[in-house]
Design an enzyme around this catalytic site. Structure first.
Site, PDB file in Angstrom:
ATOM      1  N   ARG A 179      -5.616   0.127   0.455  1.00 24.21           N
ATOM      2  CA  ARG A 179      -4.190  -0.214   0.369  1.00 24.21           C
ATOM      3  C   ARG A 179      -3.450   0.140   1.651  1.00 24.21           C
ATOM      4  O   ARG A 179      -2.309   0.598   1.628  1.00 24.21           O
ATOM      5  CB  ARG A 179      -3.530   0.484  -0.827  1.00 24.21           C
ATOM      6  CG  ARG A 179      -4.126   0.146  -2.171  1.00 24.21           C
ATOM      7  CD  ARG A 179      -3.956  -1.334  -2.525  1.00 24.21           C
ATOM      8  NE  ARG A 179      -4.572  -1.607  -3.809  1.00 24.21           N
ATOM      9  CZ  ARG A 179      -5.855  -1.951  -3.964  1.00 24.21           C
ATOM     10  NH1 ARG A 179      -6.623  -2.080  -2.906  1.00 24.21           N
ATOM     11  NH2 ARG A 179      -6.348  -2.178  -5.161  1.00 24.21           N
ATOM     12  N   SER A 262       1.018  -2.026 -10.052  1.00 24.09           N
ATOM     13  CA  SER A 262       0.574  -0.634  -9.934  1.00 24.09           C
ATOM     14  C   SER A 262       1.563   0.139  -9.067  1.00 24.09           C
ATOM     15  O   SER A 262       1.819  -0.227  -7.925  1.00 24.09           O
ATOM     16  CB  SER A 262      -0.819  -0.577  -9.318  1.00 24.09           C
ATOM     17  OG  SER A 262      -1.752  -1.247 -10.135  1.00 24.09           O
ATOM     18  N   GLU A 358       3.150   3.395  -4.337  1.00 26.64           N
ATOM     19  CA  GLU A 358       2.633   2.212  -3.645  1.00 26.64           C
ATOM     20  C   GLU A 358       3.742   1.302  -3.121  1.00 26.64           C
ATOM     21  O   GLU A 358       3.682   0.867  -1.968  1.00 26.64           O
ATOM     22  CB  GLU A 358       1.698   1.445  -4.582  1.00 26.64           C
ATOM     23  CG  GLU A 358       0.968   0.309  -3.923  1.00 26.64           C
ATOM     24  CD  GLU A 358      -0.190  -0.228  -4.781  1.00 26.64           C
ATOM     25  OE1 GLU A 358      -0.229  -1.449  -4.954  1.00 26.64           O
ATOM     26  OE2 GLU A 358      -0.994   0.570  -5.248  1.00 26.64           O
TER      27      GLU A 358
END
Length: 362
Positions: A179, A262, A358
């Site tokens: 990520r 998420s 995130e």
């Protein structure tokens, strides 16, 4: 930029002032941008650089709004928000090993994946139905079901506001990690210095299905019509259908229950800490990485900390997937921050692990 824009400043006709942003983010957070522009041609980026007020304004680059928390404490963004809407997709070449497909940064990622599969070009099926745009995909290095976008990226082009030039990045230049990418590592995604304009993907001709991720093989087995037969193009479409079914079953549709997908990264710990955690918490999911570190499941940690389906004001963690933060109506960025802090504190208290958010914020 001052809170009130001078009425004497002349902006290009595609720049708007005082724009409400609730419709531009999948969490449906109410926020307002002092300046807003839809970039549907690369020349508009050069226009911004040539305009003194726009060039000097604080910038934030927006794709599909699926991985952002807009608003801040006062619900205002006092700069220039650029929504990237560069379109186009085409096969630009092929060799014995792969096909090379170019897409504009503003293309819908789910629609782009569907299009490649409809052409009979496997490779992106495990990434089906991830919300967002093509240009945002490499910045976040989106991933799902055992595949990351960095695995399929060949190169990309990006406009550099500092130089006024288009820069080209190879896969290696992007410095992909979990990520993560050079665009995040250098802070370019936050200050709007670099804007991805197009991405070229390398889709392998010697394709093999990737089915090791938990649940995917089982999903295929549950439906006889999805049995793989050895036809690459058809099998890839069946895998995509299974991925879509899994995602729809586990994750809420932002159109009916606003969310940003998420909300926390899956934390990565060293092998020693992983062994301690496994001893203290039998059954904790752990995934060993190539470098020997161990990835943990943030959703499992959050659920065990008691937050699955639990609300704090107008926001909460989704009842079917504890990793997803949802807006039950009327939330602002401060509500999201309060919930994220509470969840993180409980996970840290119980497991000694710090969760990282995130989605990004201007």
């Amino acid at each position: 930029m001052p809170a009130a824009l001078s009425s004497t400043i002349m902006f290009p006709d595609w720049i708007r002032t005082g724009v409400e942003l609730a419709g531009f983010n999948t969490l449906a957070l109410s926020a307002r941008a002092a300046l807003f522009g839809r970039v549907d041609s690369a020349s508009r980026l050069a226009e911004v650089r040539a305009h003194t007020t726009l060039r000097d304004a604080r910038r934030f680059v927006l794709g599909g709004g699926s991985n952002v928390v807009l608003g801040g404490g006062a619900g205002e963004f006092d700069g220039l928000l650029l929504q990237i809407a560069l379109r186009g997709r085409e096969l630009i070449g092929e060799d014995d090993e792969a096909r090379y497909v170019r897409a504009g940064a503003g293309e819908s990622w789910p629609e782009f994946v569907d299009w490649t599969l409809a052409q009979g070009w496997p490779g992106l099926e495990n990434l089906a139905l991830i919300p967002g745009t093509v240009g945002a995909a490499p910045i976040q290095n989106i991933g799902a079901y055992g595949v990351e976008v960095g695995d399929r990226l060949h190169s990309l082009a990006a406009y550099d506001f500092a130089s006024g030039e288009t820069r080209h990045f190879t896969r290696a230049d992007c410095r992909f990690a979990y990520r993560d990418s050079v665009f995040k590592q250098a802070g370019w995604h936050r200050d709007g210095r670099i804007v991805v304009t197009e991405v070229i993907f390398r889709l392998p001709k010697r394709w093999q299905p990737l089915l090791d991720y938990a649940g995917l093989r089982e999903e295929l087995a549950q439906c006889a019509e999805r049995a793989l037969r050895g036809d690459a193009a058809d099998d890839a479409r069946k895998i995509a259908a299974a991925v879509v079914a899994l995602r729809r079953r586990k994750l809420p549709d932002p159109a009916t229950l606003p969310n940003a997908g998420s909300f926390f990264h899956n934390p990565i710990v060293d092998a020693l800490q992983a062994r301690r955690l496994a001893s203290d918490f039998p059954g904790m999911p752990q995934h060993v990485q190539a470098d020997g570190s161990v990835k943990l499941a943030a959703g499992w940690l959050i659920e065990r900390a008691g937050w699955k389906g639990r609300r704090l004001g107008p926001v909460g963690m989704y009842e079917k997937q504890a990793l997803v933060l949802v807006n039950h109506g009327g939330a602002c960025a401060a509500d999201v921050a309060a919930l994220a802090a509470a969840v993180s504190a409980d996970v840290r208290r119980q497991f000694g692990i710090t969760l990282c958010v995130e989605p990004v914020a201007p």
